[in-house]
Design a protein around this motif. Sequence first.
Motif, PDB file in Angstrom:
ATOM      1  N   ASN A 380       0.720  -1.295  -0.023  1.00  0.00           N
ATOM      2  CA  ASN A 380       0.003  -0.152   0.021  1.00  0.00           C
ATOM      3  C   ASN A 380       0.918   1.353  -0.053  1.00  0.00           C
ATOM      4  OD1 ASN A 380      -2.387  -1.340   0.027  1.00  0.00           O
ATOM      5  ND2 ASN A 380      -2.534  -1.514   2.161  1.00  0.00           N
ATOM      6  N   LEU A 381       0.240   2.228  -0.760  1.00  0.00           N
ATOM      7  CA  LEU A 381       1.176   3.567  -1.213  1.00  0.00           C
ATOM      8  C   LEU A 381      -0.011   4.648  -0.628  1.00  0.00           C
ATOM      9  CD1 LEU A 381       3.596   5.174  -1.793  1.00  0.00           C
ATOM     10  CD2 LEU A 381       2.577   5.097  -4.111  1.00  0.00           C
ATOM     11  N   SER A 382       0.182   5.469   0.450  1.00  0.00           N
ATOM     12  CA  SER A 382      -0.873   6.426   0.966  1.00  0.00           C
ATOM     13  C   SER A 382      -0.657   7.617   0.004  1.00  0.00           C
ATOM     14  CB  SER A 382      -0.547   6.734   2.237  1.00  0.00           C
ATOM     15  OG  SER A 382       0.869   7.877   2.435  1.00  0.00           O
ATOM     16  N   GLN A 383      -1.743   8.422  -0.247  1.00  0.00           N
ATOM     17  CA  GLN A 383      -1.793   9.610  -0.941  1.00  0.00           C
ATOM     18  C   GLN A 383      -0.611  10.546  -0.536  1.00  0.00           C
ATOM     19  OE1 GLN A 383      -2.467  12.379  -3.670  1.00  0.00           O
ATOM     20  NE2 GLN A 383      -3.628  10.450  -3.468  1.00  0.00           N
ATOM     21  N   VAL A 384      -0.361  10.742   0.775  1.00  0.00           N
ATOM     22  CA  VAL A 384       0.589  11.698   1.100  1.00  0.00           C
ATOM     23  C   VAL A 384       2.168  11.057   0.855  1.00  0.00           C
ATOM     24  CG1 VAL A 384       1.682  12.359   3.299  1.00  0.00           C
ATOM     25  CG2 VAL A 384      -0.682  12.486   3.276  1.00  0.00           C
ATOM     26  N   GLN A 385       2.192   9.868   0.835  1.00  0.00           N
ATOM     27  CA  GLN A 385       3.503   9.346   0.369  1.00  0.00           C
ATOM     28  C   GLN A 385       3.675   9.289  -1.096  1.00  0.00           C
ATOM     29  OE1 GLN A 385       6.247   8.696   2.371  1.00  0.00           O
ATOM     30  NE2 GLN A 385       5.078   9.014   4.044  1.00  0.00           N
ATOM     31  N   ALA A 386       2.614   9.188  -1.691  1.00  0.00           N
ATOM     32  CA  ALA A 386       2.607   9.278  -3.375  1.00  0.00           C
ATOM     33  C   ALA A 386       2.813  10.556  -3.744  1.00  0.00           C
ATOM     34  CB  ALA A 386       1.272   8.680  -3.789  1.00  0.00           C
ATOM     35  N   GLN A 387       2.407  11.691  -3.016  1.00  0.00           N
ATOM     36  CA  GLN A 387       2.816  12.798  -3.509  1.00  0.00           C
ATOM     37  C   GLN A 387       4.239  13.341  -3.133  1.00  0.00           C
ATOM     38  OE1 GLN A 387       0.159  15.821  -1.263  1.00  0.00           O
ATOM     39  NE2 GLN A 387      -1.494  14.325  -1.370  1.00  0.00           N
ATOM     40  N   ARG A 388       4.631  12.616  -1.984  1.00  0.00           N
ATOM     41  CA  ARG A 388       6.190  12.920  -1.608  1.00  0.00           C
ATOM     42  C   ARG A 388       7.040  12.036  -2.645  1.00  0.00           C
ATOM     43  NH1 ARG A 388       5.651  12.192   5.096  1.00  0.00           N
ATOM     44  NH2 ARG A 388       4.494  14.150   5.291  1.00  0.00           N
ATOM     45  N   LEU A 389       6.633  10.964  -2.959  1.00  0.00           N
ATOM     46  CA  LEU A 389       7.477  10.175  -3.945  1.00  0.00           C
ATOM     47  C   LEU A 389       7.925  10.901  -5.267  1.00  0.00           C
ATOM     48  CD1 LEU A 389       8.832   7.422  -4.608  1.00  0.00           C
ATOM     49  CD2 LEU A 389       6.341   6.763  -5.655  1.00  0.00           C
ATOM     50  N   PHE A 390       6.525  11.415  -5.922  1.00  0.00           N
ATOM     51  CA  PHE A 390       6.699  12.415  -7.102  1.00  0.00           C
ATOM     52  C   PHE A 390       7.051  13.889  -6.843  1.00  0.00           C
ATOM     53  CE2 PHE A 390       4.460   8.449  -8.015  1.00  0.00           C
ATOM     54  CZ  PHE A 390       5.167   8.159  -9.382  1.00  0.00           C
ATOM     55  N   GLY A 391       7.065  14.162  -5.577  1.00  0.00           N
ATOM     56  CA  GLY A 391       7.709  15.842  -5.466  1.00  0.00           C
ATOM     57  C   GLY A 391       6.461  16.437  -5.963  1.00  0.00           C
ATOM     58  N   LEU A 392       5.160  16.083  -5.814  1.00  0.00           N
ATOM     59  CA  LEU A 392       4.052  16.846  -5.875  1.00  0.00           C
ATOM     60  C   LEU A 392       3.717  17.522  -4.771  1.00  0.00           C
ATOM     61  CD1 LEU A 392       1.850  14.318  -8.449  1.00  0.00           C
ATOM     62  CD2 LEU A 392       2.705  16.658  -9.028  1.00  0.00           C
ATOM     63  N   ASP A 393       4.036  17.188  -3.634  1.00  0.00           N
ATOM     64  CA  ASP A 393       3.750  17.875  -2.282  1.00  0.00           C
ATOM     65  C   ASP A 393       4.430  19.341  -2.492  1.00  0.00           C
ATOM     66  OD1 ASP A 393       6.189  16.838  -2.518  1.00  0.00           O
ATOM     67  OD2 ASP A 393       6.387  16.716  -0.217  1.00  0.00           O
ATOM     68  N   ASP A 394       5.368  19.497  -2.953  1.00  0.00           N
ATOM     69  CA  ASP A 394       5.959  20.900  -3.164  1.00  0.00           C
ATOM     70  C   ASP A 394       4.992  21.728  -3.992  1.00  0.00           C
ATOM     71  OD1 ASP A 394       8.189  19.951  -1.706  1.00  0.00           O
ATOM     72  OD2 ASP A 394       9.528  19.304  -3.505  1.00  0.00           O
ATOM     73  N   ALA A 395       4.605  21.112  -4.921  1.00  0.00           N
ATOM     74  CA  ALA A 395       3.466  22.214  -5.644  1.00  0.00           C
ATOM     75  C   ALA A 395       1.991  22.207  -5.172  1.00  0.00           C
ATOM     76  CB  ALA A 395       3.247  21.347  -6.870  1.00  0.00           C
ATOM     77  N   GLY A 396       1.729  21.286  -3.842  1.00  0.00           N
ATOM     78  CA  GLY A 396       0.621  21.391  -3.288  1.00  0.00           C
ATOM     79  C   GLY A 396      -0.646  20.634  -4.280  1.00  0.00           C
TER      80      GLY A 396
END
Length: 459
Positions: A380-396
């Motif tokens: 399982n890969l959480s939504q938060v960790q998926a964002q961090r994996l691809f760097g999308l968290d930096d873009a919100g």
Amino acid sequence: MHARPGTAPRHRRPAHRPAHRRAPRLVAPVLAALLAAGTLVAAPTTASAAVPDFFVVEGSGFGHGVGMAQYGAYEMSRRGYSTTQILAHYYRGTAAQRATTRTLIDVQVYGPDPSGSSAYGDAGPTTITVRGGPWRLRAGDRTVASGRAGTMSVSTSKGSVLVRTPDGVLHRHRQLQLQWAGTPYHRPKAGPATVSVGGAHGSYRYGRLLLSASQGTPNVVNRLRLNTQYLYGLAEMPASWGADGGQEALRAQAVVARSYAVLRSESWNRTCRCHVVDDVRDQQFSGWKHASGPSSGYWRRAVDSTTTALTRGSVLTYGGRPVTAHYYSSSGGSSSASSFGWRTARSEDVWSSAVPYERSVRDRYSAVAPGNGHVRWRRNLSQVQAQRLFGLDDAGKEVASIRVAARWSSGQVKTLVAKAPDGTTRTLTGKADQIRARVGGRTTAGSVPSAWLLRISAA
């Protein structure tokens, strides 16, 4: 050095198994240079897609995928293939030939990581326990202590190793050697004693222990015969396979394990005062714990059948020279959903250098070998960790979907693409073992068994 069906690394090692061992070693993966997150690409605004709370990563196989798949070798043996045929299948252009080996090999069983990695190795004092017979402690040619079975503490101070023997006496020396009954070094005709080291995953019947200080930590090395005693203690393939048609697979494992040890024994590391360490950074060595375990006779016979003398045995060669032969637990793939099928991997797709005998070959045997619990797996890969994996968290931005965009020749993942609800995409690409580490590190389990990712779907 390898992910494989054997004893798991002890708790002080990372929980993942890089395969498989052997991861490795021929070359070091250049993680930072080759893994790159792609540039954000703005797409025309579309209706917002559903955003899942987590994703399911589905895959198959276990290990890095280079060289011999142990479950595949097991199934080939069950079908009547010989050791020679198994090795020729997984290592193209090689031959098993007799070669001269060193008499002894030094195996670090406790101490700092030789390469200085903070993720491996030991720190702090330990204990050594002798069971079943007498022992003696030697400083050079002088016996400084002796006794019956018991436990001694081991620590360091200012470059010296400190050993407090069971009688409470503290012994301080630059180097010490622990010998025990039933070996050529102390009372050889007496009943054999065994030794264990606190924090190590094995126990030791053969050889002797060399004690010193390294980087402020006790450094404990088991010096024993390479060609037999060291190999007897390798927990790289279940010995029980020999009872179910897998004896030729055990013989193949003995050949490649000896090949690896022969090459590693040509260099000596000053940090660990050893040739190899006792886990998957080299090969999983648990000593007497494995050599005396259930069904151990099958493994010992496999070693003995590939040994011709104290310093001579069968090794894997390419162009007439011994080679490092990597191995791991199980190949991966899909017979229905992928055009790649089940295959092993090319070395350059997993790490960096192209090794002529480690090519991608079909391996349908792993898929049908009995007991292979990694034919299919999920993480399982959480939504938060998926964002961090691809760097999308930096873009919100959130992740709406993840797809496999490209694969290596074995079917292992090369490129993943994540897509945000507004159409923004970001790409993750790299060598197979790099993708495996990056994706696995973000899952709830903290790892994935292999880079054979079949799909990543919204849950």
